[in-house]
Design an enzyme around this catalytic site. Structure first.
Site: not given
Length: 273
Positions: A161, A165
């Site tokens: 990600h 995040k």
């Protein structure tokens, strides 16, 4: 929550000025059967009082507010992709206002999940760590694979990600592990290995390993590896934009329109049970 087929779904968006919030607002705008009814953001947001569609040059007629009661006053359902603490505050307000929720927030503790389940006795809620239709179809494929590959295969879950995040492994990766473990009649808590460092020894038979990548603007990538003797099977899903999450969220809103209470997930929405 029951609405006539010709009546637009009146949707409020939490975190309305964030990346996902903007994507959700654009999706609502583009959907013929949906209407933006509220836009929530933090009390310290510089966008409070501005039109929620201003970022796209669109006059939505809905202003960004931190007042939960005002932001939910005209809504039938709130879509929430924020943080656990914020989502729980929104949950209490939705429960009071009898507004359904589509929750894509991740990182909840078991106690926080219990609060959501309790609220679902009074309002309808779809809770899923990933609203993407493709991801949830992938979950179904993993369930089938896990049953067929219950012995003789080592399982690793690799996820990647963007740099912003804050939780790891991702909620989607954890759900993948849970789906696999449940399909094999076990508990993820008894099998998960979240980190490896130094002299780890041989891989423990039956373990489910997790590897996390964080960097750049990666939207979301998940690969599950079933490694056997002489072969390996990889089941993967890669997101190139957040549009899939937004479209899945709208499908969840439509699903909830006929519900008055209950806790559901995307398998329910997509009829994958």
């Amino acid at each position: 929550m029951t609405t006539a087929a010709s009546t637009p779904h009146r949707i409020a968006v939490a975190g309305a000025t964030g990346r996902m919030g903007h994507m959700l607002i654009e999706a609502v705008r583009a959907a013929d059967d949906c209407q933006l009814a509220g836009a929530l953001d933090r009390a310290d947001s510089p966008t409070l009082g501005q039109d929620a569609g201003a970022f796209a040059g669109w006059a939505s007629g809905v202003v960004v507010t931190a007042d939960l009661a005002a932001g939910l006053a005209s809504a039938q359902c709130l879509i929430d992709f924020t943080r656990p603490e914020a989502t729980l505050a929104h949950l209490a307000a939705c429960r009071t206002a009898k507004v359904g929720m589509v929750i894509g927030t991740t990182g909840f503790s078991d106690a926080q999940k219990a609060q959501i389940a309790a609220a679902a006795q009074d309002i309808p809620i779809v809770l899923a760590p990933n609203m993407s239709v493709g991801v949830n179809v992938t979950m179904k494929l993993l369930e089938l694979a896990a049953k067929a590959l219950a012995s003789g295969y080592d399982i690793e879950i690799i996820e990647a990600h963007h740099r912003h995040k804050v939780d790891a492994p991702s909620g989607t990766a954890l759900q993948m592990g849970e789906v696999i473990a449940q399909a094999q009649g076990t508990r993820l808590a008894d099998r998960a290995v979240y980190e490896r460092y130094g002299h780890t020894g041989e891989r423990k038979e039956g373990s489910i390993g997790f590897a996390t990548v964080r960097g750049g603007d990666i939207v979301g990538e998940h690969t599950v590896l079933f490694a056997g003797t002489g072969e390996r099977i990889e089941i993967a899903h890669k997101s190139t934009s957040r549009a899939g999450y937004a479209q899945g969220s709208l499908r969840a809103v439509r699903f909830l329109a006929s519900k008055n209470s209950g806790l559901y997930d995307m398998f329910d929405v997509l009829n994958l049970r």
